[in-house]
Design a protein around this motif. Structure first.
Motif, PDB file in Angstrom:
ATOM      1  N   SER A  29       0.623  -1.249  -0.110  1.00 57.33           N
ATOM      2  CA  SER A  29       0.114   0.053   0.013  1.00 57.33           C
ATOM      3  C   SER A  29       0.913   1.337  -0.015  1.00 57.33           C
ATOM      4  N   SER A  30       2.226   1.180   0.091  1.00 55.57           N
ATOM      5  CA  SER A  30       3.206   2.378   0.063  1.00 55.57           C
ATOM      6  C   SER A  30       4.149   1.997  -0.927  1.00 55.57           C
ATOM      7  N   LYS A  31       4.480   3.026  -1.568  1.00 52.08           N
ATOM      8  CA  LYS A  31       5.660   2.925  -2.523  1.00 52.08           C
ATOM      9  C   LYS A  31       7.125   2.807  -1.852  1.00 52.08           C
ATOM     10  N   PHE A  32       7.206   3.016  -0.315  1.00 46.77           N
ATOM     11  CA  PHE A  32       8.416   2.844   0.049  1.00 46.77           C
ATOM     12  C   PHE A  32       8.548   1.504   0.886  1.00 46.77           C
ATOM     13  N   GLN A  33       7.492   0.600   0.750  1.00 49.95           N
ATOM     14  CA  GLN A  33       7.731  -0.913   1.160  1.00 49.95           C
ATOM     15  C   GLN A  33       8.317  -1.552   0.159  1.00 49.95           C
ATOM     16  N   ARG A  34       9.393  -2.483   0.812  1.00 53.96           N
ATOM     17  CA  ARG A  34      10.086  -3.475  -0.139  1.00 53.96           C
ATOM     18  C   ARG A  34       9.093  -4.601  -0.230  1.00 53.96           C
ATOM     19  N   ALA A  35       9.172  -5.151  -1.582  1.00 53.00           N
ATOM     20  CA  ALA A  35       8.527  -6.453  -1.736  1.00 53.00           C
ATOM     21  C   ALA A  35       9.202  -6.878  -3.126  1.00 53.00           C
ATOM     22  N   PRO A  36       8.928  -8.173  -3.477  1.00 47.96           N
ATOM     23  CA  PRO A  36       9.428  -8.753  -4.815  1.00 47.96           C
ATOM     24  C   PRO A  36       8.665  -7.913  -6.070  1.00 47.96           C
ATOM     25  N   PRO A  37       9.302  -8.047  -7.140  1.00 51.90           N
ATOM     26  CA  PRO A  37       9.136  -7.445  -8.383  1.00 51.90           C
ATOM     27  C   PRO A  37       7.467  -7.788  -8.465  1.00 51.90           C
ATOM     28  N   GLU A  38       6.984  -9.136  -8.606  1.00 53.08           N
ATOM     29  CA  GLU A  38       5.664  -9.242  -9.180  1.00 53.08           C
ATOM     30  C   GLU A  38       4.603  -8.962  -8.037  1.00 53.08           C
ATOM     31  N   VAL A  39       4.914  -8.752  -6.759  1.00 53.53           N
ATOM     32  CA  VAL A  39       4.054  -8.043  -5.922  1.00 53.53           C
ATOM     33  C   VAL A  39       4.050  -6.243  -6.323  1.00 53.53           C
ATOM     34  N   ILE A  40       4.922  -5.776  -6.445  1.00 55.32           N
ATOM     35  CA  ILE A  40       4.948  -4.442  -6.863  1.00 55.32           C
ATOM     36  C   ILE A  40       4.527  -4.125  -8.142  1.00 55.32           C
ATOM     37  N   VAL A  41       4.523  -5.077  -9.333  1.00 55.87           N
ATOM     38  CA  VAL A  41       3.857  -4.743 -10.502  1.00 55.87           C
ATOM     39  C   VAL A  41       2.018  -4.960 -10.401  1.00 55.87           C
ATOM     40  N   CYS A  42       1.876  -5.943  -9.293  1.00 50.07           N
ATOM     41  CA  CYS A  42       0.195  -6.130  -9.204  1.00 50.07           C
ATOM     42  C   CYS A  42      -0.238  -4.992  -8.596  1.00 50.07           C
ATOM     43  N   SER A  43       0.595  -4.547  -7.521  1.00 50.32           N
ATOM     44  CA  SER A  43       0.125  -3.217  -6.915  1.00 50.32           C
ATOM     45  C   SER A  43      -0.015  -2.185  -7.739  1.00 50.32           C
ATOM     46  N   ILE A  44       0.910  -1.953  -8.540  1.00 51.11           N
ATOM     47  CA  ILE A  44       0.855  -0.837  -9.713  1.00 51.11           C
ATOM     48  C   ILE A  44      -0.598  -1.100 -10.450  1.00 51.11           C
ATOM     49  N   LEU A  45      -0.727  -2.133 -10.870  1.00 49.92           N
ATOM     50  CA  LEU A  45      -1.794  -2.507 -11.789  1.00 49.92           C
ATOM     51  C   LEU A  45      -3.194  -2.315 -10.990  1.00 49.92           C
ATOM     52  N   ASN A  46      -3.241  -2.675  -9.723  1.00 45.63           N
ATOM     53  CA  ASN A  46      -4.159  -2.665  -8.985  1.00 45.63           C
ATOM     54  C   ASN A  46      -4.429  -1.281  -8.305  1.00 45.63           C
ATOM     55  N   GLN A  48      -2.787   0.226  -6.024  1.00 45.65           N
ATOM     56  CA  GLN A  48      -2.439   0.343  -4.505  1.00 45.65           C
ATOM     57  C   GLN A  48      -1.594   1.335  -4.375  1.00 45.65           C
ATOM     58  N   ILE A  49      -0.558   1.522  -5.424  1.00 46.65           N
ATOM     59  CA  ILE A  49       0.585   2.363  -5.178  1.00 46.65           C
ATOM     60  C   ILE A  49       0.716   3.204  -6.315  1.00 46.65           C
ATOM     61  N   LEU A  50       1.253   4.306  -6.246  1.00 46.32           N
ATOM     62  CA  LEU A  50       1.433   5.400  -7.536  1.00 46.32           C
ATOM     63  C   LEU A  50       0.024   5.407  -8.190  1.00 46.32           C
ATOM     64  N   LEU A  51      -1.085   6.063  -7.442  1.00 47.32           N
ATOM     65  CA  LEU A  51      -2.431   6.296  -7.842  1.00 47.32           C
ATOM     66  C   LEU A  51      -2.515   6.917  -9.098  1.00 47.32           C
ATOM     67  N   ARG A  52      -1.554   7.912  -9.242  1.00 48.28           N
ATOM     68  CA  ARG A  52      -1.526   8.773 -10.302  1.00 48.28           C
ATOM     69  C   ARG A  52      -0.902   8.171 -11.991  1.00 48.28           C
ATOM     70  N   SER A  53      -0.328   7.061 -11.750  1.00 48.68           N
ATOM     71  CA  SER A  53       0.425   6.369 -12.620  1.00 48.68           C
ATOM     72  C   SER A  53      -0.713   6.083 -13.900  1.00 48.68           C
ATOM     73  N   VAL A  54      -0.214   5.917 -15.060  1.00 49.21           N
ATOM     74  CA  VAL A  54      -0.835   5.607 -16.317  1.00 49.21           C
ATOM     75  C   VAL A  54      -0.258   4.106 -16.792  1.00 49.21           C
ATOM     76  N   ARG A  55      -1.201   3.430 -17.044  1.00 48.20           N
ATOM     77  CA  ARG A  55      -0.760   2.054 -17.419  1.00 48.20           C
ATOM     78  C   ARG A  55      -0.970   1.711 -18.744  1.00 48.20           C
ATOM     79  N   LEU A  56      -0.287   1.394 -19.647  1.00 48.34           N
ATOM     80  CA  LEU A  56      -0.636   0.968 -21.085  1.00 48.34           C
ATOM     81  C   LEU A  56       0.017  -0.527 -21.219  1.00 48.34           C
TER      82      LEU A  56
END
Length: 769
Positions: A29-46, A48-56
């Motif tokens: 839930s925070s971009k400052f948390q450490r996590a495996p790459p797949e968890v970070i990517v899932c969090s971005i897609l969902n 949960q973090i970087l709410l203003r990001s755009v995904r293509l």
């Protein structure tokens, strides 16, 4: 980098279907948390973090509902090259006017090749093959009939000219490539590490079918390999199965067919969320191409020279195995799975077998989807192979008919899916009020008697029904949060929540209010909201009144308009509602609404005017959004507020009056007109009669003195015709007492003096209340 970034970040995931699994039960839930790459990517897609990001994100298969991508979305289907696009690609590829003209003309006159070239990778392969044949002086067109034959010719060309220095023999090389390709297909993997590749292929760096690149890690770089295109991974998987010994070959093909058909079965689960079922459905879709290549490799007349040239044998039993499966599927499935079976028949390219399969079919139903150009070409070929088709159902589009017209004569019964809403059967829905629902949730109910098209006369929605069934639908509010992410796309109609029971809806025609011109003719699309996601659907046809789409799953559907150009005129409506008057009022108050034509009257009445009376008049006009208008009222003693107002395309949930008109209570008639800011009349003067049913006036008078309860008043107001209103009101007097009856008589004499005089002077004069 992401932690310190204050700007919006664009994430590009090219080939989502190539990822093994992107489902994570636990997101950060925070971009400052450490996590495996797949968890970070899932969090971005969902989100949960970087709410203003755009995904293509690009994918070759449909992303299962609810799997990822929370928040606003826009879906676009890449249809491939148009014929003009193919010509432009050839010109850029050859960069020689003479070669370009010669190559493109060969393709243009060959319907098979020009259709195949709509797929970009096939277009590239054909260009490569033709360039090699130019240099050799060979026949440029021979052997290029199916997708498989095009790939075989291309692979053969690379083997002849670019594999001479490799240490492996051709049969060994093809088996090694196939083994690696199969591993990737089964594990849904497109990237292979260096050790895996070297354990399988002796000289991968010089192999023309593989790409080598460096993948950056935290502190080092890793050498990785991939096939030159995913389609070659699919092709070599099929080739590998063909080159195995008979027993092993049959086993692997049997497992492949079982996996695909199991995925088809799971795809019918309409309520599935992301689960193991969705993983299997995705995997099955990815394996379709392998089956098509297997069918093509079984064509002995074309493939025998390729196998004999390199001392390889073809498994005979695979062909029998595939034919039995295709025959069963063609009798068991319709629509997209039937279409896949037809593509398999095309790759087999065996006219006698195709004829036997088709002659036993009672029905070929492809009406649930628009056919692409390649689909039409496949259908055209298989129809040529059969003397008679009992029953064929397809979409009625000019492109389909133009390509298929000669072959359609072999159909004993032909159903062309209607594309005109004018031919639909008109129905009046029933209103459903559930005990646990808000009374303002106006739910419509339609019991469909049979298959066909049906137009609702309250909303102008058209349902394309495949069978009898019950449809429940209602207007719901647009979610501003989801609309924020759609950029220039804005609502162009109400949002409908649609459910169907004991039947199926294959299409919707949504009413629009556009007046088309060159700039806005392609501006409309349909938004499908489900699970917090938005899918932008391209209509297969837009008429002067409706936008037509095909649907598989039901949810929320609404029209969107791409706001690129300045606002253009739309068809609008002027709605008039007269407020109830009390005995103490000296003025009638008329609410005037300026609304788009496709806003249902019933919706406005229910939400804003439950106690007001709708005054019927010719309401249609043409208005331009964001333009200012002035309401003119005669006699001039009447008051209009505000003096002018801007017209907006309002689709709820609130429908506040655009203008209010105050008229002396003794005036029974006024004249209204609408002018733009230049003084031009856009809604010509109308006579508006303000007298309403005396029953409601009497009911209003009784209500203002608290002599009838609100529940009785509402029933009287809603009742039709006037006789029913009168009956309900008289029933209420029986329990009201002498004071209520006396007030009723007073109000009746005031509203209907002639009637009272006639009753009092008659032979049977009624007693005083």
């Amino acid at each position: 980098m992401l932690q310190n970034s204050s700007q919006r970040v664009l994430f590009i995931i090219d080939g989502f279907d190539k990822l093994r699994s992107m489902h994570c039960e636990h997101c950060i839930s925070s971009k400052f948390q450490r996590a495996p790459p797949e968890v970070i990517v899932c969090s971005i897609l969902n989100k949960q973090i970087l709410l203003r990001s755009v995904r293509l994100i690009t994918t070759r298969t449909e992303v299962p509902q609810g799997m990822l991508l929370k928040g606003p979305q826009r879906f676009t289907e890449i249809m491939g090259f148009s014929e003009k696009g193919v010509e432009e690609y050839f010109q850029k590829f050859f960069q020689n006017e003479e070669l370009f003209r010669k190559a493109y003309e060969c393709v243009r006159v060959n319907q098979t090749l020009i259709t195949a070239c709509s797929i970009p990778v096939i277009c590239w392969i054909i260009c490569m093959v033709m360039r090699e044949r130019f240099s050799d002086g060979a026949d440029m067109m021979s052997g290029l009939e199916t997708t498989t034959s095009i790939y075989v010719d291309f692979v053969s060309t690379l083997l002849d000219y670019h594999c001479q220095g490799l240490s492996q023999s051709v049969p060994s090389l093809l088996r090694s490539l196939g083994q690696l390709a199969e591993r990737g297909m089964l594990e849904q993997q497109v990237l292979f590490d260096e050790k895996t590749v070297y354990d399988t292929i002796s000289d991968p760096a010089g192999n023309p079918f593989l790409h080598k690149f460096l993948l950056k890690r935290k502190i080092h770089q890793e050498t990785m390999f991939s096939f030159m295109h995913l389609s070659f991974q699919e092709f070599f998987t099929a080739l590998y199965y063909v080159l195995l010994d008979e027993e092993e070959s049959q086993r692997k093909v049997r497992e492949l067919l079982h996996t695909v058909e199991r995925g088809w079965a799971l795809s019918f689960w309409s309520d599935r969320d992301f689960s193991k079922a969705d993983v299997e459905v995705r995997h099955a879709n990815l394996l379709h191409a392998v089956i098509l290549f297997l069918c093509g490799l079984c064509k002995k007349e074309w493939m025998s020279s390729f196998f004999e040239k390199h001392n390889m044998t073809l498994s005979i039993n695979i062909e029998t195995q595939l034919k039995e499966w295709i025959n069963q599927c063609s009798q068991r499935y319709q629509n997209e799975h039937m279409l896949f079976a037809l593509h398999c028949l095309y790759e087999l390219h065996e006219k006698s077998f195709i004829g036997k399969v088709l002659e036993h079919l009672v029905l070929i139903d492809l009406s649930n989807m628009p056919l692409k150009r390649t689909d039409c070409w496949v259908l055209k070929y298989v129809l040529k192979c059969c003397e008679h088709i009992r029953n064929l159902k397809i979409h009625e589009t000019s492109h389909n008919l133009q390509m298929l017209q000669p072959e359609l004569y072999c159909c004993k019964e032909l159903y062309l899916g209607k594309t005109s809403s004018e031919d639909a059967e008109v129905f009046t829905p029933k209103h459903v009020q559930r005990d646990d629902e808000d009374k303002r949730k106006n739910i419509y109910r339609f019991v469909c008697p049979h298959a066909g098209q049906f137009l609702c006369n309250l909303t102008s929605l058209v349902f394309v029904m495949e069978s009898e069934g019950e449809v429940l639908y209602r207007v719901v509010s647009w979610n501003p949060g989801l609309l924020d992410g759609l950029g220039q796309m804005k609502p162009a109609g109400p949002l409908y929540n649609i459910d169907c029971f004991n039947g199926s809806i294959s299409g919707l025609h949504l009413p629009h209010c556009e007046i088309f011109c060159e700039e806005n003719k392609d501006s409309l699309a349909v938004a499908r909201f489900t699970g917090g996601n938005v899918e932008i659907m391209k209509p297969f046809k837009v008429t002067e009144t409706h936008v037509m789409i095909d649907i598989r799953d039901l949810s929320h559907f609404g029209l969107l308009k791409r706001m690129i150009f300045p606002p253009s005129p739309v068809i609008a409506q002027v709605l008039l509602f007269l407020r109830p008057i009390t005995v103490r009022q000296r003025e009638n108050i008329l609410d005037v609404h300026l609304l788009p034509w496709n806003v249902p009257l019933s919706k406005v009445s229910l939400y804003c005017h439950t106690e007001n009376t709708h005054i019927k008049t010719s309401s249609k006009c043409s208005l331009t959004p964001e333009s200012e208008y002035h309401l003119c009222c005669q006699p001039e003693e009447s008051t209009v507020q505000p003096a002018s107002e801007t017209f907006e395309c309002n689709y709820g949930p609130n429908y506040h009056p655009t203008f209010e008109v105050f008229v002396d209570v003794n005036k029974k008639e006024i004249r209204l007109s609408l002018l733009d800011k230049t003084g031009r009349e856009v809604w010509e003067p109308r006579r508006i009669v303000l007298t309403v049913s005396s029953v409601m006036t009497i009911a209003d008078g009784l209500r203002t003195k608290d002599m009838i309860p609100d529940e009785i008043y509402s029933k009287v107001h809603a009742a039709e015709p006037r006789q029913e209103k009168t009956r309900l009101l008289l029933n209420a007097l029986d329990s009201g007492g002498a004071a209520v009856k006396a007030e009723f008589y007073k109000l009746l004499k005031n509203e209907e003096p002639h009637l009272v005089d006639e009753l009092e002077s008659g032979p049977s004069r009624p007693q005083q209340f």
